[in-house]
Design an enzyme around this catalytic site. Structure first.
Site, short mmCIF file in Angstrom:
data_model
loop_
_atom_site.label_atom_id
_atom_site.label_comp_id
_atom_site.label_asym_id
_atom_site.label_seq_id
_atom_site.Cartn_x
_atom_site.Cartn_y
_atom_site.Cartn_z
CE1 TYR A 1 -2.84 3.25 1.09
CE2 TYR A 1 -1.84 3.06 3.26
CZ TYR A 1 -2.61 3.76 2.35
OH TYR A 1 -3.15 4.97 2.72
CB SER B 1 -4.51 11.71 5.49
OG SER B 1 -5.47 11.09 4.66
CG LEU C 1 -11.43 18.72 1.93
CD1 LEU C 1 -12.21 18.24 3.16
CD2 LEU C 1 -11.95 20.08 1.47
CE1 TYR C 2 -7.60 12.20 -1.69
CE2 TYR C 2 -7.61 11.21 0.50
CZ TYR C 2 -7.01 11.39 -0.75
OH TYR C 2 -5.83 10.77 -1.05
CB THR D 1 -5.93 15.79 -2.29
OG1 THR D 1 -5.08 16.04 -1.18
CG2 THR D 1 -5.23 14.85 -3.26
CE LYS E 1 -0.51 16.07 -0.86
NZ LYS E 1 -0.84 14.79 -1.50
CG HIS F 1 -1.86 11.10 -4.36
ND1 HIS F 1 -2.97 11.87 -4.19
CD2 HIS F 1 -1.91 10.18 -3.35
CE1 HIS F 1 -3.67 11.44 -3.16
NE2 HIS F 1 -3.04 10.42 -2.62
N GLY G 1 7.18 14.66 -3.54
CA GLY G 1 7.36 13.55 -4.49
C GLY G 1 8.83 13.20 -4.64
NE ARG H 1 5.66 5.51 -1.82
CZ ARG H 1 5.24 6.36 -2.76
NH1 ARG H 1 5.83 7.54 -2.92
NH2 ARG H 1 4.22 6.04 -3.55
C1 LIG Z 1 0.77 5.38 1.81
C2 LIG Z 1 0.44 6.74 1.28
C3 LIG Z 1 -0.80 7.29 1.59
C4 LIG Z 1 -1.10 8.58 1.13
N1 LIG Z 1 -2.30 9.13 1.50
C5 LIG Z 1 -2.59 10.38 1.07
C6 LIG Z 1 -3.80 11.01 1.48
O1 LIG Z 1 -4.57 10.45 2.25
N2 LIG Z 1 -4.05 12.25 1.00
C7 LIG Z 1 -3.19 12.90 0.15
O2 LIG Z 1 -3.47 14.02 -0.27
N3 LIG Z 1 -2.03 12.33 -0.22
C8 LIG Z 1 -1.71 11.10 0.22
N4 LIG Z 1 -0.52 10.54 -0.15
C9 LIG Z 1 0.43 11.32 -0.97
C10 LIG Z 1 1.38 12.13 -0.07
O3 LIG Z 1 0.70 13.16 0.59
C11 LIG Z 1 2.52 12.77 -0.89
O4 LIG Z 1 1.97 13.50 -1.93
C12 LIG Z 1 3.51 11.74 -1.41
O5 LIG Z 1 3.66 10.66 -0.52
C13 LIG Z 1 4.87 12.40 -1.64
O6 LIG Z 1 5.76 11.52 -2.26
P1 LIG Z 1 6.85 10.64 -1.49
O7 LIG Z 1 6.13 9.55 -0.79
O8 LIG Z 1 7.71 10.14 -2.60
O9 LIG Z 1 7.60 11.53 -0.53
C14 LIG Z 1 -0.19 9.26 0.31
C15 LIG Z 1 1.06 8.70 0.02
C16 LIG Z 1 1.37 7.45 0.50
C17 LIG Z 1 2.72 6.87 0.18
#
Ligand SMILES: Cc1cc2nc3c(=O)[nH]c(=O)nc-3n(C[C@H](O)[C@H](O)[C@H](O)COP(=O)(O)O)c2cc1C
Length: 405
Positions: A59, A141, A163-164, A190, A274, A298, A330, A353
């Site tokens: 995930y 989140s 916010l979703y 987002t 976002k 994302h 990212g 991450r």
């Molecule tokens: C496991 C996971 C869950 C995430 N959940 C959300 C979320 O709930 N809402 C959101 O806007 N972005 C979510 N993201 C995206 C992160 O906010 C972010 O944009 C992204 O992880 C940045 O990249 P990186 O993981 O390479 O640092 C998620 C990312 C991951 C890896």
């Protein structure tokens, strides 16, 4: 562990590996027992993989389609090289900044990541305590596994609420008002997942996981991995507790720019968008009253664009013309990555991450160490390049070679 360490040291020093530095690094990176032992953030990636069940790892780690965009987020940084300046007094380095009136100790924010109790029992609260002790921004989140009120309390200062949009504005309004009442000062809406995504690699990890998931969450996919973003929403998530979520979408495919005006009409929080990647959308965001932009794909988990977010920063910054802050996330894994983003005109960066790796392996201490490592690497980049404050990192601080190495 002692024997194993000795064996790894032996292997790492073997002349057989002399020409293969990456293999040596990979071995060294698999061997930490506590957060303080980590030498770079990748040490936590290895440590997290060891402790997480395959489905939870899948995930977090994976992207969409064939992971081209996920990889591009890392590879994009290789386009840019640093231009160091000498004979600058760098005995004092200031990495602090102010964002919407809040002082932050460094320009590295914790991005919203859903379901953090899937990684560590203390989940978002552990991340909040780390953000508190290091003085960094946390963005929570909508899919948080701990109630926003508890996370704000643990942070002991302002956080942002991601916010979703959902498919029902009454519910969206309730989410936003609850976050605002809890003390959030900004909402990051987002917009990069209007309707679903193709998470096939994640599905493969789920298939490889033979545990019964029902004891922790209601099904093997929906509540934890949420592959149906744009599809279903579960009211087992704290933000949706007590709501009728039957037929509710976490996002909606029919939204247009009017949404930003509607959102601003129901909250006093700053509204940050976002998930933008183009100059056209950046200009529209300013026009529609956005208070900030997060350049994001994302984490390679939305559209398979093949484009790294660092490669999108320039055009967004040019369209914004300094009117609102631009954050980018990212693939940020090194202090030099942060330096490059700031040189391209970003105000701050986000990590996803890396802090989740730290959280998974060592809870709060892991997240703190991730922040420390990145801060320290950024400090070294600033010292080495003669930039004493974030403002001194400018377009002259890097060169764009125009192609990835
Ligand atoms: C496991 C996971 C869950 C995430 N959940 C959300 C979320 O709930 N809402 C959101 O806007 N972005 C979510 N993201 C995206 C992160 O906010 C972010 O944009 C992204 O992880 C940045 O990249 P990186 O993981 O390479 O640092 C998620 C990312 C991951 C890896």
């Amino acid at each position: 562990m002692g024997n194993r360490r000795a064996f790894l040291r032996f292997i790492a020093s073997s002349p057989l590996l002399a020409g293969i530095p990456s293999a040596v690094n990979a071995l060294a990176q698999s061997d930490i027992d506590k957060a303080a032992d980590a030498l770079d953030v990748f040490d936590f990636e290895v440590a997290a993989k060891k402790v997480l069940p395959p489905a939870h790892w899948g995930y977090m780690a994976t992207g969409v389609d064939g992971e081209e965009t996920l990889n591009a987020n890392r590879e994009g940084f290789t386009r840019y090289q640093l231009r160091p300046r000498r004979f600058v007094d760098v005995s004092r380095i200031d990495m602090s900044l102010e964002l919407f009136g809040t002082k932050l100790n460094s320009p590295i924010a914790l991005c919203p990541v859903g379901s953090q109790r899937a990684f560590h029992n203390e989940g978002e609260v552990a991340a909040a305590r780390a953000a508190q002790s290091k003085g960094n921004l946390q963005i929570l989140s909508t899919q948080t596994s701990i109630a926003v009120e508890d996370v704000v309390r643990a942070r002991g200062g302002p956080i942002w609420y991601q916010l979703y949009t959902t498919s029902d504005f009454d519910i969206t309004t309730k989410l936003v008002k609850r976050a605002e009442a809890a003390g959030c000062t900004a909402t990051a809406v987002t917009v990069d997942l209007p309707a679903g995504r193709n998470t096939s690699t994640m599905m493969r990890f789920q298939r490889a996981d033979t545990r019964a998931c029902g004891s922790c969450h209601s099904d093997a996919t929906g509540n934890l991995a949420n592959p149906r973003v744009g599809g279903g929403v579960s009211n087992t998530k704290p933000m949706f507790a007590g709501m009728n979520t039957q037929g509710l979408g976490l996002t909606s495919p029919s939204l247009t720019w009017d949404f930003i005006k509607r959102l601003k009409g129901v909250t006093k929080m700053k509204v940050v968008i976002k998930g933008l990647e183009t100059r056209e959308d950046a200009a529209l965001a300013v026009e529609h009253g956005a208070d900030g932009i997060i350049v994001s794909n994302h984490g390679g988990r939305a559209t398979e664009t093949g484009r790294g977010t660092i490669e999108c920063v320039s055009e967004v910054v040019q369209a914004v013309r300094g009117r609102i802050p631009v954050i980018v996330d990212g693939g940020f894994r090194r202090g030099t990555d942060v330096y490059k983003a700031l040189a391209l005109g970003a105000t701050a960066v986000g990590i996803g991450r890396p802090y989740i790796w730290g959280l998974s392996a060592f809870g709060q201490a892991g997240v703190e160490r991730v922040i420390d490592i990145l801060n320290n690497e950024l400090r070294l980049a600033m010292v080495g390049c003669g930039a004493r404050s974030l403002k001194e990192i400018t377009s002259a601080s890097i060169i764009d070679t125009g192609r990835r190495a």
